[in-house]
Design a protein around this motif. Structure first.
Motif, mmCIF file in Angstrom:
data_model
loop_
_atom_site.group_PDB
_atom_site.id
_atom_site.type_symbol
_atom_site.label_atom_id
_atom_site.label_comp_id
_atom_site.label_asym_id
_atom_site.label_seq_id
_atom_site.Cartn_x
_atom_site.Cartn_y
_atom_site.Cartn_z
ATOM 1 N N MET A 54 -0.541 -7.621 12.885
ATOM 2 C CA MET A 54 -1.856 -7.187 12.982
ATOM 3 C C MET A 54 -2.519 -7.335 11.841
ATOM 4 S SD MET A 54 -3.404 -3.723 14.695
ATOM 5 C CE MET A 54 -5.232 -3.492 14.907
ATOM 6 N N THR A 55 -3.877 -7.599 11.903
ATOM 7 C CA THR A 55 -4.866 -7.743 10.606
ATOM 8 C C THR A 55 -5.794 -6.807 10.695
ATOM 9 O OG1 THR A 55 -6.105 -9.601 11.283
ATOM 10 C CG2 THR A 55 -4.316 -9.991 10.072
ATOM 11 N N LEU A 56 -6.344 -6.422 9.762
ATOM 12 C CA LEU A 56 -7.670 -5.702 9.844
ATOM 13 C C LEU A 56 -8.912 -6.252 10.536
ATOM 14 C CD1 LEU A 56 -7.583 -4.152 6.283
ATOM 15 C CD2 LEU A 56 -7.215 -2.809 8.454
ATOM 16 N N PRO A 57 -9.834 -5.620 11.065
ATOM 17 C CA PRO A 57 -10.985 -6.275 11.755
ATOM 18 C C PRO A 57 -11.552 -7.155 10.690
ATOM 19 C CG PRO A 57 -10.556 -3.701 12.352
ATOM 20 C CD PRO A 57 -9.881 -4.080 11.217
ATOM 21 N N PRO A 58 -12.212 -8.147 11.369
ATOM 22 C CA PRO A 58 -12.754 -9.159 10.519
ATOM 23 C C PRO A 58 -13.920 -8.645 9.226
ATOM 24 C CG PRO A 58 -13.408 -9.538 12.819
ATOM 25 C CD PRO A 58 -12.341 -8.507 12.694
ATOM 26 N N ASP A 59 -14.569 -7.275 9.866
ATOM 27 C CA ASP A 59 -15.650 -7.115 9.186
ATOM 28 C C ASP A 59 -15.234 -6.067 7.997
ATOM 29 O OD1 ASP A 59 -14.855 -4.636 10.557
ATOM 30 O OD2 ASP A 59 -16.831 -4.190 11.284
ATOM 31 N N ALA A 60 -13.948 -6.007 8.019
ATOM 32 C CA ALA A 60 -13.107 -4.946 7.063
ATOM 33 C C ALA A 60 -12.925 -5.494 5.475
ATOM 34 C CB ALA A 60 -11.794 -4.479 7.277
ATOM 35 N N VAL A 61 -13.635 -4.825 4.324
ATOM 36 C CA VAL A 61 -13.330 -5.359 3.330
ATOM 37 C C VAL A 61 -12.423 -4.626 2.421
ATOM 38 C CG1 VAL A 61 -14.933 -5.460 1.121
ATOM 39 C CG2 VAL A 61 -16.026 -6.189 3.061
ATOM 40 N N THR A 62 -11.641 -4.860 1.852
ATOM 41 C CA THR A 62 -10.544 -4.589 0.866
ATOM 42 C C THR A 62 -10.756 -4.473 -0.707
ATOM 43 O OG1 THR A 62 -9.077 -6.220 0.910
ATOM 44 C CG2 THR A 62 -8.765 -4.752 2.607
ATOM 45 N N GLY A 63 -10.589 -3.811 -1.485
ATOM 46 C CA GLY A 63 -10.814 -3.697 -2.870
ATOM 47 C C GLY A 63 -10.196 -2.676 -3.582
ATOM 48 N N LEU A 92 -2.234 9.551 6.105
ATOM 49 C CA LEU A 92 -1.306 10.332 5.804
ATOM 50 C C LEU A 92 -0.436 10.100 4.830
ATOM 51 C CD1 LEU A 92 -2.232 10.142 9.033
ATOM 52 C CD2 LEU A 92 -0.246 11.422 9.745
ATOM 53 N N MET A 93 0.782 10.927 4.563
ATOM 54 C CA MET A 93 1.768 10.534 3.626
ATOM 55 C C MET A 93 3.013 10.041 4.551
ATOM 56 S SD MET A 93 1.599 13.044 0.331
ATOM 57 C CE MET A 93 2.873 12.242 -0.672
ATOM 58 N N ASP A 94 2.662 10.336 5.978
ATOM 59 C CA ASP A 94 3.611 9.818 7.044
ATOM 60 C C ASP A 94 2.822 8.638 7.397
ATOM 61 O OD1 ASP A 94 5.957 11.986 7.656
ATOM 62 O OD2 ASP A 94 4.083 13.107 7.481
ATOM 63 N N ALA A 95 3.571 7.940 8.488
ATOM 64 C CA ALA A 95 2.844 6.694 9.264
ATOM 65 C C ALA A 95 1.457 7.309 9.763
ATOM 66 C CB ALA A 95 3.830 6.065 10.055
ATOM 67 N N PRO A 96 0.393 6.541 9.430
ATOM 68 C CA PRO A 96 0.128 5.520 8.612
ATOM 69 C C PRO A 96 0.076 5.960 7.128
ATOM 70 C CG PRO A 96 -1.748 6.047 10.007
ATOM 71 C CD PRO A 96 -0.675 6.929 10.369
ATOM 72 N N ARG A 97 0.749 5.386 6.320
ATOM 73 C CA ARG A 97 0.778 6.081 4.893
ATOM 74 C C ARG A 97 0.123 5.006 3.922
ATOM 75 N NH1 ARG A 97 5.939 5.675 6.674
ATOM 76 N NH2 ARG A 97 6.164 7.792 6.376
ATOM 77 N N THR A 98 -0.884 4.247 4.419
ATOM 78 C CA THR A 98 -1.687 3.373 3.329
ATOM 79 C C THR A 98 -3.078 3.436 4.085
ATOM 80 O OG1 THR A 98 -1.443 1.204 4.434
ATOM 81 C CG2 THR A 98 0.299 2.055 2.759
ATOM 82 N N GLU A 99 -4.148 2.975 3.192
ATOM 83 C CA GLU A 99 -5.450 2.976 3.689
ATOM 84 C C GLU A 99 -5.550 1.702 4.522
ATOM 85 O OE1 GLU A 99 -4.997 0.312 0.182
ATOM 86 O OE2 GLU A 99 -4.291 2.332 0.697
ATOM 87 N N ARG A 100 -4.996 0.825 4.332
ATOM 88 C CA ARG A 100 -4.893 -0.394 5.484
ATOM 89 C C ARG A 100 -4.302 0.039 6.839
ATOM 90 N NH1 ARG A 100 -2.032 -4.382 4.279
ATOM 91 N NH2 ARG A 100 -3.265 -5.987 5.122
ATOM 92 N N ALA A 101 -3.204 0.484 6.819
ATOM 93 C CA ALA A 101 -2.639 1.030 7.896
ATOM 94 C C ALA A 101 -3.314 2.202 8.638
ATOM 95 C CB ALA A 101 -1.124 1.513 7.667
ATOM 96 N N VAL A 113 3.029 0.953 6.830
ATOM 97 C CA VAL A 113 2.695 0.664 5.412
ATOM 98 C C VAL A 113 1.632 -0.478 6.113
ATOM 99 C CG1 VAL A 113 3.095 -0.627 3.728
ATOM 100 C CG2 VAL A 113 4.758 0.950 4.292
ATOM 101 N N ASP A 114 1.718 -1.317 6.734
ATOM 102 C CA ASP A 114 0.717 -2.407 7.130
ATOM 103 C C ASP A 114 0.064 -2.130 8.448
ATOM 104 O OD1 ASP A 114 1.603 -4.180 4.895
ATOM 105 O OD2 ASP A 114 3.360 -4.608 5.938
ATOM 106 N N PRO A 115 -1.254 -2.849 8.626
ATOM 107 C CA PRO A 115 -1.899 -2.417 10.004
ATOM 108 C C PRO A 115 -0.962 -2.914 10.971
ATOM 109 C CG PRO A 115 -3.404 -3.600 8.174
ATOM 110 C CD PRO A 115 -1.843 -3.510 7.638
ATOM 111 N N ALA A 116 -1.001 -2.120 12.097
ATOM 112 C CA ALA A 116 -0.302 -2.076 13.214
ATOM 113 C C ALA A 116 -1.059 -1.932 14.486
ATOM 114 C CB ALA A 116 1.072 -1.235 13.153
ATOM 115 N N PRO A 117 -0.433 -2.434 15.666
ATOM 116 C CA PRO A 117 -1.238 -2.080 16.940
ATOM 117 C C PRO A 117 -1.521 -0.666 17.164
ATOM 118 C CG PRO A 117 0.375 -3.705 17.413
ATOM 119 C CD PRO A 117 0.738 -3.456 15.994
ATOM 120 N N GLN A 118 -2.695 -0.309 17.587
ATOM 121 C CA GLN A 118 -3.115 1.312 17.762
ATOM 122 C C GLN A 118 -2.226 1.877 18.825
ATOM 123 O OE1 GLN A 118 -6.880 2.254 19.301
ATOM 124 N NE2 GLN A 118 -7.107 3.697 17.440
#
Length: 273
Positions: A1-10, A37-46, A246-251
């Motif tokens: 899964m990827t982030l929504p098309p309007d999402a900007v990362t930086g 969270l520091m648990d899943a989801p543990r990154t800003e993208r996730a 860590v990575d974006p995943a299905p909700q």
């Protein structure tokens, strides 16, 4: 899964982030700051995938936490730091650094993306919820509303739970007691001022560490006449996504419930409903 098309990362001011614009991008739209969270989801993208705040007509900024994601020193080092001193090395350090780096992050993101100083709200999961609360009580931001998910509201019962889980005997020191006091959002609930707070906790989460403090915060705020409530989600534990987170995943179905509750609360407080 990827982030929504309007999402900007930086990365801004040394902090990795995900930014999503409002439905009608405009400089003066409200902004929601949402820490993972520091648990899943543990990154800003996730976290942006698990809690997209879909349909909220606001800027949605997801900062990455210190010692997490691209700033992680690796699992082995994180475990070493936690075993050595979980309060000073991990929870206290992450919370304090995230609050300190917030003003420069906000200034840089606003400048880069042409965002004005519209009204703010905050959200967060677990350690991220503790950061959201700390940013308010330490007067770094003025937030109309907060959504605190599986929230770390008091560090002491969380450390006790973790110590039991890992078979540790944690001894509080004068230095760690200072951190415990600073991160006690129940003792500091008056400093949340009139921020409207919705707490969301999983029915399978640890009661002493997360459910009971959330209920107490609701009660303390209501006693002062501040709008606040608590929702308990069946079938949900502490995490908001499947491992490894860590990575974006299905909700997950539970995360979708949390997202809807968050959007409804924030939209009303930010006068978007």
């Amino acid at each position: 899964m990827t982030l929504p098309p309007d999402a900007v990362t930086g990365t801004a001011a040394g902090v990795p982030y995900v930014l999503r614009p409002p439905a009608t991008p405009r400089a003066d739209a409200p902004m929601v700051l949402a820490w993972h969270l520091m648990d899943a989801p543990r990154t800003e993208r996730a976290f942006a995938a698990a809690l997209p705040l879909e349909g909220l007509d606001a800027w949605r900024l997801y900062p990455g936490l210190p010692l997490c994601g691209s700033r992680s020193p690796g699992l082995e080092e994180i475990m070493r730091l936690g075993r050595e001193e979980p309060v000073l090395n991990l929870h206290g350090a992450v919370n304090a650094q995230a609050v300190v780096e917030l003003p420069a992050l906000l200034d840089a993101v606003r400048a880069e993306h042409g965002i004005g100083s519209g009204p703010l709200a905050v959200a967060g999961g677990s350690a991220g919820a503790g950061i959201a609360g700390a940013a308010i009580v330490e007067k770094v931001v003025e937030a109309r509303a907060a959504v605190l998910i599986s929230p770390l509201l008091q560090l002491r019962p969380v450390v006790a739970q973790l110590a039991g889980f890992f078979g540790m005997d944690y001894r509080w020191t004068p230095g760690s007691e200072v951190v415990g006091d600073r991160m006690d959002l129940l003792a500091r609930s008056d400093e949340l001022a009139d921020t409207q707070v919705r707490c969301i906790v999983g029915a399978q989460d640890a009661a002493e560490a997360f459910l009971y403090p959330a209920g107490r915060l609701r009660d303390l705020l209501r006693e002062r006449g501040v709008r606040s409530d608590l929702h308990v989600i069946d079938g949900m534990g502490h995490a908001l996504a499947e491992e490894p987170g860590v990575d974006p995943a299905p909700q997950t179905p539970q995360a979708a419930q949390v997202d809807a509750l968050a959007v409804a609360w924030l939209a009303q407080a930010l006068e978007l409903a």
